[in-house]
Design a protein around this motif. Structure first.
Motif, mmCIF file in Angstrom:
data_model
loop_
_atom_site.group_PDB
_atom_site.id
_atom_site.type_symbol
_atom_site.label_atom_id
_atom_site.label_comp_id
_atom_site.label_asym_id
_atom_site.label_seq_id
_atom_site.Cartn_x
_atom_site.Cartn_y
_atom_site.Cartn_z
ATOM 1 N N ARG A 3 0.816 -1.218 -0.018
ATOM 2 C CA ARG A 3 0.036 -0.003 -0.144
ATOM 3 C C ARG A 3 0.820 1.158 -0.024
ATOM 4 N NH1 ARG A 3 -1.255 -2.349 5.544
ATOM 5 N NH2 ARG A 3 -0.225 -1.128 7.088
ATOM 6 N N PHE A 4 0.184 2.287 -0.537
ATOM 7 C CA PHE A 4 1.085 3.389 -0.529
ATOM 8 C C PHE A 4 0.404 4.743 0.246
ATOM 9 C CE2 PHE A 4 1.553 1.044 -4.626
ATOM 10 C CZ PHE A 4 3.100 0.995 -4.752
ATOM 11 N N LEU A 5 1.328 5.234 1.170
ATOM 12 C CA LEU A 5 0.728 6.505 2.072
ATOM 13 C C LEU A 5 1.174 7.711 1.563
ATOM 14 C CD1 LEU A 5 1.424 4.730 5.443
ATOM 15 C CD2 LEU A 5 -0.511 4.452 3.989
ATOM 16 N N GLU A 79 5.885 10.623 -14.383
ATOM 17 C CA GLU A 79 5.440 10.691 -13.245
ATOM 18 C C GLU A 79 6.127 9.655 -12.256
ATOM 19 O OE1 GLU A 79 3.214 12.616 -12.224
ATOM 20 O OE2 GLU A 79 2.541 13.391 -14.275
ATOM 21 N N GLY A 80 6.931 10.094 -11.276
ATOM 22 C CA GLY A 80 7.448 9.066 -10.197
ATOM 23 C C GLY A 80 6.286 8.721 -9.409
ATOM 24 N N ASN A 81 5.394 7.907 -9.920
ATOM 25 C CA ASN A 81 4.072 7.367 -9.086
ATOM 26 C C ASN A 81 4.282 5.769 -8.946
ATOM 27 O OD1 ASN A 81 1.545 6.447 -8.443
ATOM 28 N ND2 ASN A 81 0.510 7.916 -9.584
ATOM 29 N N PRO A 82 4.357 5.188 -8.139
ATOM 30 C CA PRO A 82 4.440 3.519 -7.820
ATOM 31 C C PRO A 82 3.294 2.995 -8.291
ATOM 32 C CG PRO A 82 4.360 4.754 -5.741
ATOM 33 C CD PRO A 82 4.456 6.054 -6.663
ATOM 34 N N ILE A 160 5.926 15.276 -2.211
ATOM 35 C CA ILE A 160 7.175 15.009 -3.216
ATOM 36 C C ILE A 160 7.405 13.235 -3.166
ATOM 37 C CG2 ILE A 160 9.608 15.457 -3.292
ATOM 38 C CD1 ILE A 160 9.170 17.947 -1.742
ATOM 39 N N ILE A 161 7.191 12.791 -1.943
ATOM 40 C CA ILE A 161 7.442 11.364 -1.707
ATOM 41 C C ILE A 161 6.104 10.624 -1.199
ATOM 42 C CG2 ILE A 161 10.011 11.720 -1.556
ATOM 43 C CD1 ILE A 161 9.501 10.952 1.449
ATOM 44 N N VAL A 162 6.166 9.445 -1.382
ATOM 45 C CA VAL A 162 5.186 8.741 -0.685
ATOM 46 C C VAL A 162 5.861 7.474 -0.014
ATOM 47 C CG1 VAL A 162 3.160 9.201 -2.346
ATOM 48 C CG2 VAL A 162 4.693 7.217 -2.755
ATOM 49 N N LEU A 163 5.035 6.703 0.942
ATOM 50 C CA LEU A 163 5.743 5.697 1.675
ATOM 51 C C LEU A 163 5.124 4.499 0.999
ATOM 52 C CD1 LEU A 163 5.814 6.800 5.255
ATOM 53 C CD2 LEU A 163 7.769 6.770 3.714
ATOM 54 N N ASP A 164 6.062 3.459 0.304
ATOM 55 C CA ASP A 164 5.503 2.413 -0.093
ATOM 56 C C ASP A 164 5.633 1.107 1.056
ATOM 57 O OD1 ASP A 164 5.162 -0.104 -1.558
ATOM 58 O OD2 ASP A 164 6.797 0.286 -2.690
ATOM 59 N N GLU A 165 4.475 0.494 1.598
ATOM 60 C CA GLU A 165 4.520 -0.453 2.666
ATOM 61 C C GLU A 165 4.100 -1.720 1.867
ATOM 62 O OE1 GLU A 165 1.940 0.808 5.726
ATOM 63 O OE2 GLU A 165 3.547 1.891 6.463
ATOM 64 N N PHE A 166 4.955 -2.798 2.150
ATOM 65 C CA PHE A 166 4.766 -4.256 1.804
ATOM 66 C C PHE A 166 5.293 -5.166 2.200
ATOM 67 C CE2 PHE A 166 8.723 -2.280 0.016
ATOM 68 C CZ PHE A 166 9.580 -3.088 -0.113
ATOM 69 N N ASP A 167 4.776 -6.461 2.476
ATOM 70 C CA ASP A 167 5.473 -7.693 3.065
ATOM 71 C C ASP A 167 5.981 -8.359 1.849
ATOM 72 O OD1 ASP A 167 6.032 -9.772 4.248
ATOM 73 O OD2 ASP A 167 3.864 -10.036 5.139
ATOM 74 N N ASP A 168 7.181 -8.409 1.968
ATOM 75 C CA ASP A 168 8.159 -9.251 0.920
ATOM 76 C C ASP A 168 8.165 -10.687 1.700
ATOM 77 O OD1 ASP A 168 9.929 -8.992 3.073
ATOM 78 O OD2 ASP A 168 11.579 -8.133 2.119
ATOM 79 N N GLY A 169 7.598 -11.203 2.425
ATOM 80 C CA GLY A 169 7.598 -12.446 3.042
ATOM 81 C C GLY A 169 8.359 -12.499 4.398
ATOM 82 N N SER A 170 9.287 -11.519 4.650
ATOM 83 C CA SER A 170 9.791 -11.443 6.109
ATOM 84 C C SER A 170 9.308 -10.605 6.896
ATOM 85 C CB SER A 170 11.469 -11.179 5.714
ATOM 86 O OG SER A 170 11.565 -10.187 5.053
ATOM 87 N N GLY A 171 8.106 -9.840 6.681
ATOM 88 C CA GLY A 171 7.301 -8.900 7.426
ATOM 89 C C GLY A 171 7.371 -7.582 6.766
ATOM 90 N N ARG A 176 10.636 4.528 1.135
ATOM 91 C CA ARG A 176 10.189 5.834 0.546
ATOM 92 C C ARG A 176 10.613 5.974 -1.047
ATOM 93 N NH1 ARG A 176 14.670 8.838 4.642
ATOM 94 N NH2 ARG A 176 13.207 8.625 6.366
ATOM 95 N N ARG A 177 9.401 6.455 -1.680
ATOM 96 C CA ARG A 177 9.321 6.250 -3.001
ATOM 97 C C ARG A 177 8.926 7.911 -3.470
ATOM 98 N NH1 ARG A 177 11.420 1.413 -3.924
ATOM 99 N NH2 ARG A 177 10.038 -0.285 -3.340
ATOM 100 N N PRO A 178 9.749 8.002 -4.861
ATOM 101 C CA PRO A 178 9.388 9.510 -5.390
ATOM 102 C C PRO A 178 7.920 9.485 -5.947
ATOM 103 C CG PRO A 178 11.128 8.373 -6.537
ATOM 104 C CD PRO A 178 10.682 7.498 -5.781
ATOM 105 N N TYR A 179 7.540 10.840 -5.963
ATOM 106 C CA TYR A 179 6.231 10.983 -6.255
ATOM 107 C C TYR A 179 6.127 12.613 -6.961
ATOM 108 C CZ TYR A 179 0.996 9.953 -6.015
ATOM 109 O OH TYR A 179 -0.231 9.707 -6.272
ATOM 110 N N TRP A 180 7.315 12.888 -7.210
ATOM 111 C CA TRP A 180 7.326 14.069 -8.278
ATOM 112 C C TRP A 180 7.193 13.738 -9.865
ATOM 113 C CZ3 TRP A 180 11.535 12.388 -5.498
ATOM 114 C CH2 TRP A 180 12.798 11.848 -6.152
ATOM 115 N N GLN A 181 6.903 14.944 -10.474
ATOM 116 C CA GLN A 181 7.039 14.740 -12.061
ATOM 117 C C GLN A 181 8.251 15.256 -12.606
ATOM 118 O OE1 GLN A 181 4.805 17.817 -14.401
ATOM 119 N NE2 GLN A 181 3.606 15.917 -15.081
ATOM 120 N N LEU A 182 8.800 14.675 -13.639
ATOM 121 C CA LEU A 182 10.121 14.995 -14.262
ATOM 122 C C LEU A 182 9.711 15.711 -15.592
ATOM 123 C CD1 LEU A 182 13.356 15.315 -14.478
ATOM 124 C CD2 LEU A 182 13.085 12.975 -15.376
#
Length: 339
Positions: A3-5, A79-82, A160-171, A176-182
């Protein structure tokens, strides 16, 4: 699962998500003159394919004095959009491998780049923290990971950024991910002598959109995004008949019989020249693979070879951009041998 915050106080919108296994094309066009009221475009020879775009222009200064001006090539915005998956041919600043010549001599354009978030220029913020403007790849991820917490909190609040939260199998992980436009533009200064033709050529590798399967056809009928596709790509009865036949054939190893590729070219900037029209316009579209299907809007389009189609016009008024839809067999794409 991920999820992205973002912070609710700032609303940043993006384009609608495409179907699964899809990537979005980035619309790219031609050259723009900073001053164009006295310079006409005598001709444009435009070649569009999946592998390359080439454009050959002939300009003429209609006055009795030389004109010094700026010629610019706007790169497509990124767009730096995940949540989005744009198609980017390369991961460096010149991500389209753009190159240009003027009267046969190679040019060395300057690159102007700016970063924007929530409509505001945040270039200085990124520079101060030594964060790359290009919003994808390990370099920007590493730089964002090193941000002081106070800066990261401020950038999150400003979109400017968003937080990318994910479970990769280890928790659960938080990244931090870019959210700006270049926004990137190549430009150079040019002199157009009085009354003389000036030939400018440029080429680049286009950004292609793609989908495994079709977004507008399924279960033996046209549905989904059919209405939008019919308008955008001018799909006619013959093309639709060919689609039905192609989709009735079995796909290799259980895959869809056809995949989509999409190319967008911004042509309407051609109306910015003196007179607003192009004296002689030629468009060549190469579908790459003989078995592929292709559809795009154009008047008087003729097939000129096993994979090429062409249209010509005089005093051409570029009223709409060019969108091309390719429908390919998976086995052709896997072979990598077009034409």
């Amino acid at each position: 699962m991920r999820r992205f915050l973002t912070v609710a106080a700032i609303v940043v919108t993006g384009t609608p998500a495409l179907a699964n296994d899809s990537v979005a094309e980035l619309g790219t066009g031609g050259l723009v003159l900073a001053r164009s009221d006295s310079i006409s475009m005598e001709s444009e020879d435009l070649f569009l394919s999946r592998d390359r775009v080439t454009v050959d222009y002939v300009f003429r200064n209609g006055t009795d004095k030389a004109i010094d001006t700026i010629v610019a090539f706007p790169m497509p915005d990124i767009e730096g959009n995940p949540n989005e998956v744009p198609s980017i041919p390369d991961d460096r600043d010149n991500f389209l491998d753009f190159e240009a010549t003027m009267d046969g001599k190679p040019l060395t354009p300057q690159l102007e780049q700016r970063a924007f978030a929530a409509g505001l220029d945040v270039s200085a913020d990124l520079k101060a923290q030594k964060v790359p403007f290009y919003p994808f790849g390990d370099a920007v991820s590493d730089a964002l990971a090193k941000l002081p917490q106070s800066i990261a909190d401020d950038w999150l609040a400003r979109g400017i950024i968003v937080l990318d939260e994910f479970d990769d199998g280890s928790g659960w992980k938080t990244v931090r991910r870019p959210y700006w436009q270049l926004r990137s533009t190549y430009w150079w200064r040019a002199t157009f002598p009085a009354g003389k033709p000036v030939r400018v050529s440029h080429r680049y590798k286009p950004s292609l959109g793609g989908t495994v399967g079709l977004n507008f056809y399924g279960d033996g009928k046209f549905d989904g995004e059919y209405d939008a596709y019919k308008k955008r790509y001018c799909m006619d009865a013959d093309f639709e008949k060919a689609v039905r036949k192609a989709m009735a054939a079995p796909g290799p190893e259980g895959n869809s019989p056809r995949y989509e590729s999409r190319l967008a070219y911004i042509l309407t900037t051609g109306g910015n020249w003196a007179g607003g029209t192009i004296g002689k316009f030629k468009l060549t579209v190469d579908k790459g693979y003989p078995a592929s299907l292709v559809s795009f809007c154009g008047k008087g389009v003729k097939k000129t070879g096993p994979t090429t189609f062409q249209m010509t016009a005089k005093d051409f008024d570029p009223e709409r951009d060019i969108d091309i839809l390719f429908l390919d067999r998976p086995q052709d794409l896997d072979s990598g041998k077009g034409g």
